[in-house]
Write a protein that holds these residues in place. Sequence first.
Motif, mmCIF file in Angstrom:
data_model
loop_
_atom_site.group_PDB
_atom_site.id
_atom_site.type_symbol
_atom_site.label_atom_id
_atom_site.label_comp_id
_atom_site.label_asym_id
_atom_site.label_seq_id
_atom_site.Cartn_x
_atom_site.Cartn_y
_atom_site.Cartn_z
ATOM 1 N N VAL A 30 0.856 -1.190 0.000
ATOM 2 C CA VAL A 30 0.000 0.000 0.000
ATOM 3 C C VAL A 30 0.890 1.237 0.000
ATOM 4 C CG1 VAL A 30 -1.944 1.129 1.119
ATOM 5 C CG2 VAL A 30 -1.598 -1.327 1.451
ATOM 6 N N MET A 31 0.886 1.931 -1.142
ATOM 7 C CA MET A 31 1.708 3.145 -1.242
ATOM 8 C C MET A 31 0.881 4.326 -0.747
ATOM 9 S SD MET A 31 4.714 2.428 -2.020
ATOM 10 C CE MET A 31 5.138 4.154 -1.967
ATOM 11 N N VAL A 32 1.100 4.688 0.497
ATOM 12 C CA VAL A 32 0.268 5.699 1.145
ATOM 13 C C VAL A 32 0.776 7.109 0.847
ATOM 14 C CG1 VAL A 32 -0.571 4.192 2.956
ATOM 15 C CG2 VAL A 32 1.593 5.418 3.240
ATOM 16 N N GLU A 33 0.134 8.100 1.469
ATOM 17 C CA GLU A 33 0.420 9.489 1.116
ATOM 18 C C GLU A 33 1.350 10.194 2.102
ATOM 19 O OE1 GLU A 33 -2.342 8.422 2.508
ATOM 20 O OE2 GLU A 33 -2.551 9.764 4.195
ATOM 21 N N SER A 34 1.805 9.493 3.133
ATOM 22 C CA SER A 34 2.770 10.091 4.060
ATOM 23 C C SER A 34 3.317 8.991 4.960
ATOM 24 C CB SER A 34 2.116 11.161 4.942
ATOM 25 O OG SER A 34 1.338 10.540 5.957
ATOM 26 N N GLU A 35 4.410 9.291 5.650
ATOM 27 C CA GLU A 35 4.970 8.320 6.589
ATOM 28 C C GLU A 35 4.033 8.088 7.764
ATOM 29 O OE1 GLU A 35 6.638 10.873 5.365
ATOM 30 O OE2 GLU A 35 8.489 10.120 4.443
ATOM 31 N N HIS A 36 3.327 9.127 8.168
ATOM 32 C CA HIS A 36 2.372 8.947 9.263
ATOM 33 C C HIS A 36 1.318 7.923 8.855
ATOM 34 C CE1 HIS A 36 -0.654 9.755 12.301
ATOM 35 N NE2 HIS A 36 0.187 10.540 12.946
ATOM 36 N N ALA A 37 0.835 8.051 7.626
ATOM 37 C CA ALA A 37 -0.147 7.094 7.124
ATOM 38 C C ALA A 37 0.484 5.718 6.940
ATOM 39 C CB ALA A 37 -0.746 7.587 5.809
ATOM 40 N N ALA A 38 1.771 5.673 6.588
ATOM 41 C CA ALA A 38 2.448 4.382 6.423
ATOM 42 C C ALA A 38 2.382 3.603 7.735
ATOM 43 C CB ALA A 38 3.894 4.582 5.994
ATOM 44 N N MET A 39 2.777 4.256 8.828
ATOM 45 C CA MET A 39 2.761 3.537 10.105
ATOM 46 C C MET A 39 1.322 3.314 10.571
ATOM 47 S SD MET A 39 4.369 1.840 12.300
ATOM 48 C CE MET A 39 5.998 2.083 11.593
ATOM 49 N N SER A 40 0.414 4.249 10.274
ATOM 50 C CA SER A 40 -1.002 4.058 10.645
ATOM 51 C C SER A 40 -1.565 2.820 9.943
ATOM 52 C CB SER A 40 -1.832 5.280 10.248
ATOM 53 O OG SER A 40 -1.342 6.445 10.861
ATOM 54 N N GLY A 41 -1.262 2.699 8.664
ATOM 55 C CA GLY A 41 -1.719 1.531 7.912
ATOM 56 C C GLY A 41 -1.086 0.259 8.439
ATOM 57 N N CYS A 42 0.188 0.339 8.796
ATOM 58 C CA CYS A 42 0.877 -0.830 9.366
ATOM 59 C C CYS A 42 0.217 -1.255 10.678
ATOM 60 C CB CYS A 42 2.351 -0.514 9.619
ATOM 61 S SG CYS A 42 3.334 -0.502 8.106
ATOM 62 N N ILE A 43 -0.168 -0.278 11.486
ATOM 63 C CA ILE A 43 -0.798 -0.590 12.775
ATOM 64 C C ILE A 43 -2.150 -1.274 12.547
ATOM 65 C CG2 ILE A 43 -1.851 0.457 14.826
ATOM 66 C CD1 ILE A 43 0.436 2.562 14.720
ATOM 67 N N GLY A 44 -2.947 -0.702 11.643
ATOM 68 C CA GLY A 44 -4.247 -1.310 11.349
ATOM 69 C C GLY A 44 -4.082 -2.721 10.801
ATOM 70 N N ALA A 45 -3.107 -2.894 9.918
ATOM 71 C CA ALA A 45 -2.867 -4.204 9.311
ATOM 72 C C ALA A 45 -2.366 -5.192 10.351
ATOM 73 C CB ALA A 45 -1.869 -4.070 8.166
ATOM 74 N N SER A 46 -1.477 -4.734 11.219
ATOM 75 C CA SER A 46 -0.914 -5.615 12.237
ATOM 76 C C SER A 46 -1.989 -6.043 13.231
ATOM 77 C CB SER A 46 0.239 -4.896 12.951
ATOM 78 O OG SER A 46 0.854 -5.748 13.875
ATOM 79 N N ALA A 47 -2.826 -5.107 13.631
ATOM 80 C CA ALA A 47 -3.916 -5.450 14.554
ATOM 81 C C ALA A 47 -4.905 -6.405 13.897
ATOM 82 C CB ALA A 47 -4.635 -4.180 15.011
ATOM 83 N N ALA A 48 -5.020 -6.301 12.573
ATOM 84 C CA ALA A 48 -5.909 -7.208 11.854
ATOM 85 C C ALA A 48 -5.377 -8.633 11.904
ATOM 86 C CB ALA A 48 -6.083 -6.755 10.407
ATOM 87 N N GLY A 49 -4.035 -8.775 12.028
ATOM 88 C CA GLY A 49 -3.479 -10.096 12.237
ATOM 89 C C GLY A 49 -2.635 -10.635 11.113
ATOM 90 N N GLY A 50 -1.413 -10.106 10.954
ATOM 91 C CA GLY A 50 -0.504 -10.638 9.943
ATOM 92 C C GLY A 50 0.841 -9.951 10.049
ATOM 93 N N ARG A 51 1.752 -10.383 9.174
ATOM 94 C CA ARG A 51 3.129 -9.857 9.209
ATOM 95 C C ARG A 51 3.179 -8.523 8.493
ATOM 96 N NH1 ARG A 51 7.011 -14.453 8.279
ATOM 97 N NH2 ARG A 51 6.611 -14.671 10.502
ATOM 98 N N VAL A 52 3.807 -7.542 9.127
ATOM 99 C CA VAL A 52 3.759 -6.164 8.635
ATOM 100 C C VAL A 52 5.129 -5.512 8.778
ATOM 101 C CG1 VAL A 52 2.784 -3.879 9.067
ATOM 102 C CG2 VAL A 52 1.310 -5.884 9.203
ATOM 103 N N ALA A 53 5.524 -4.731 7.774
ATOM 104 C CA ALA A 53 6.785 -3.994 7.874
ATOM 105 C C ALA A 53 6.755 -2.781 6.969
ATOM 106 C CB ALA A 53 7.970 -4.885 7.503
ATOM 107 N N THR A 54 7.679 -1.857 7.211
ATOM 108 C CA THR A 54 7.844 -0.701 6.353
ATOM 109 C C THR A 54 9.271 -0.174 6.522
ATOM 110 O OG1 THR A 54 6.895 1.425 5.668
ATOM 111 C CG2 THR A 54 6.936 0.970 8.023
ATOM 112 N N ALA A 55 9.542 0.972 5.885
ATOM 113 C CA ALA A 55 10.880 1.558 5.959
ATOM 114 C C ALA A 55 10.749 3.068 5.904
ATOM 115 C CB ALA A 55 11.736 1.067 4.786
ATOM 116 N N THR A 56 11.698 3.755 6.527
ATOM 117 C CA THR A 56 11.688 5.199 6.450
ATOM 118 C C THR A 56 13.046 5.779 6.859
ATOM 119 O OG1 THR A 56 10.361 7.174 6.911
ATOM 120 C CG2 THR A 56 10.896 5.795 8.780
ATOM 121 N N SER A 57 13.112 7.108 6.881
ATOM 122 C CA SER A 57 14.304 7.847 7.278
ATOM 123 C C SER A 57 13.890 9.218 7.807
ATOM 124 C CB SER A 57 15.233 8.102 6.082
ATOM 125 O OG SER A 57 15.716 6.900 5.525
ATOM 126 N N SER A 58 14.708 9.766 8.674
ATOM 127 C CA SER A 58 14.751 11.194 8.950
ATOM 128 C C SER A 58 13.412 11.891 9.158
ATOM 129 C CB SER A 58 15.516 11.868 7.803
ATOM 130 O OG SER A 58 15.672 13.236 8.023
#
Lengths: 131, 318, 406
Positions: free
Chosen positions: C60-88
């Motif tokens: 899921v190519m989201v619109e900001s890093e905040h949304a990236a981690m928000s989506g990861c949290i929702g996905a992780s709580a839904a129940g599965g393996r989740v990861a992302t990457a960022t910097s600075s």
Amino acid sequence: MIDNGWDEFEIGAMLRSFDGAVKDIATTLQEDRPYSKNNSFTASVADWRIEKPVFNKDYCIDCQFCWIYCPDISIISRDKKMVGIDYDHCKGCAICVEVCPTNPKSLLMFEEKMDEDEALAGWPEKENKEK
Amino acid sequence: MSEMKKIKNLKEFSTSADRFEGANLLCPGCAHSIIVREILNATNDDLILSASTGCLEVCTAVYPYTSWDASWIHIGFENGSTAVAGAEAMYKALKRKGRLKQPDREPKFVSFAGDGASYDIGFQWISGCFERGHNIMHVVLDNEVYANTGGQRSSSTPIGSSTTTAPAGRVSYGEKQNKKDMLAIMAAHGAPYVAQVAPNKWKDMIKKIQHGFAVEGPVFINAMSACTTEWKFLPEDTIAISDLATDSLVFPLYEIIDGTKLNITYRPKNVIPVKDYLGAQGRFKHLFKPENKHVLDEWQKRVDEKWEYLQRREEAGV
Amino acid sequence: MAEKMELRDIEVWDGNMAASQAMRQVQIDVVAAYPITPSTPIVENYGSFLANGYVDGEFVMVESEHAAMSGCIGASAAGGRVATATSSQGFALMVETLYQASGMRLPVILNVVNRALAAPLNVNGDHSDMYLGRDSGWIQFDAYNPQNAYDLNFIAFRVAEDHEVRLPAMVHQDGFLTSHTAQGVHTLDDDTAYSFVGDFKPMNDMLDLDHPVTHGVQTEEDWHFEHKARQHHDLMTKVFPRIQAAFDAFEKLTGRKYNIVETYNTDDADAVVVCMGTAVETAVEVSNELREEGKKVGVIGIRVIRPWPYDQLLDALKGIKAIGALDRSSPNGTFGMLYNELAGTVVNGDEKKVLTNYVYGLGGRDLLKSQLREIYAELLANAEAGKPTTPLQQLIGVRGPKISFH
């Protein structure tokens, strides 16, 4: 639960709605659900009320306006009939009384401490609407 | 595709088993829970829900109690839409990989947020979710104010309303800006379905929610939520105030399909003057001073113009 | 089913490719991401794996890093393996959600390609973003080279997803110096890599429709402290045994040995530098050269920054007389993080140690071997004198008049 220490609850900022597995919760009535102690269904907000609604089934036409507009899931309807009021969850907002279309109303607000039989005994007569 | 729940009339609807529970901490007479009940009861499908920070969230999941009988998540103020979109992405992934625990069931994904969390702080997140086409429904519980924090203005606050951050005073009639037109913005995303609803018009609500659940892609629902505390009316009058809003056309009920096709879904038999709606609420009472008459006139003019515009859009079929 | 990729035993990968290959091999269910220099290639590589059939999860190519981690949290709580990457800056934008992920005990893996924080804007590597995350309740691993970045991803998934742990984890690598520097990386084949991490085991998964669960509750003064205490307790007691077990298993599988605190030439050392990232490798080289000159100097590399390896450091610092704490982040008004944490670590010990602080390499400025030689000379003088012979904090490699404090 309120006295539990830091090592006495499940990790994560989480709660379970039910004890054990539930199937078809959307078609299971409240009385048949295995609510967990963390479900607010098991709590009461009765002490929020100053006045309470009293239901007089003699005048009720089961229109269900009170059921749909009750914000607190406190109008108990079963088999398309209005059965009564859930006094654990009713906050005394009186929306049910306002939306009741019968004459006289089938729901009226009374002081919280008023006896229900007394309330029913003093129920107003049908109002002659002008015009 | 799961079967749509049959709701012919209110009696039939009243056999629904609520998945939202009492003894939540919402104010007596709060329209939020009326809306939530109508939406949840519109389907028998499983639900995966989220809530952005706001009245609904802080009143329904205060440890150690939850008022939700379906899976529910709250992260923050701005990201409830993305939270449920993340869950929806996980659903798709696990479905493809054959790892769903109940593979024959198809849950609906719904995000609830206030107007502050939708029109203001969460706007970007919602826009992102809609652009990406997640199969989610975002519901705004639109009470036109930051009610959870005590009544500050949001970009949904209508002109002339007195809020704690734009109060009416000796030299001010309160809010100076007009309410943001979120429906137009969300329709411009090309969303398959956006609609405005009100809890007093329950049948219109159910129809729209069921339509929203039936389409593929992101659905935006703006639900008028009359706020007894911040609009300043008695708790028992929530439905009466809502009736004034829809019958004065301050809250016209309509839908936009596929970003363009606009349908008006409720036409009041007797349209009442806007001032009847405004006059019933404490937040507008200062508008009835002689020096603020121009704001009342402005209000009626804007409502008339909007209604005219909606009718022309509907007529033109664009 | 995703295609398997045939890898050579040794591939020439930069740190970004190493991390993205590890992410591919553990078969993540949902990646929600937003590109930012220098971690962008992780997201691009992953997108390319997806486009070529090597990934069958959702991307899921989201619109900001905040949304990236928000989506990861929702996905992780839904129940599965989740990861992302960022910097600075992206990491900084994510900070709110970092606390939410850890407080909700969701095992999200975040590859952080370390980069400076503006202003002034800078795209190069320093540890400012890594330091920003240190109170967020995540496990933080630090890679010194592309091989580490690859290996530590497997460790991170295995530890974070353990039901005894259930905490998110970051794998840090230095921007450009590691992320864009290609080196030989010993690979695992797809099956071996996946088996090391194992199948994802859901816990309190929202998508288990028979067990509705409420995630992200509110707790006020009557419950908040207990939740935070529980999380802190688990970080302090449950994480290191699991990391050690994962390191042991990984060594058995690959022969590559990792330690919670890495030590080089420390056994009889009088002076050591303590550092992180690529500085460790440079310092080891200098230490080796100085050893040949008969100077008893060594290097301590922090492999796990959070939880802070107090016991392991006390052990590693036994007998060492002078310590130089090397911080690659502007402390902005105090000592560097490593200085402060090391001071807190050694202050109650029996041995007297001289601790000084060097701030280096901000915004990607090179750390030179000649500078490390000077640092070692000063540290040896401190060891000899039994007290500081230099100011306690010095900024090294910066133009202009010498800058030091205390």
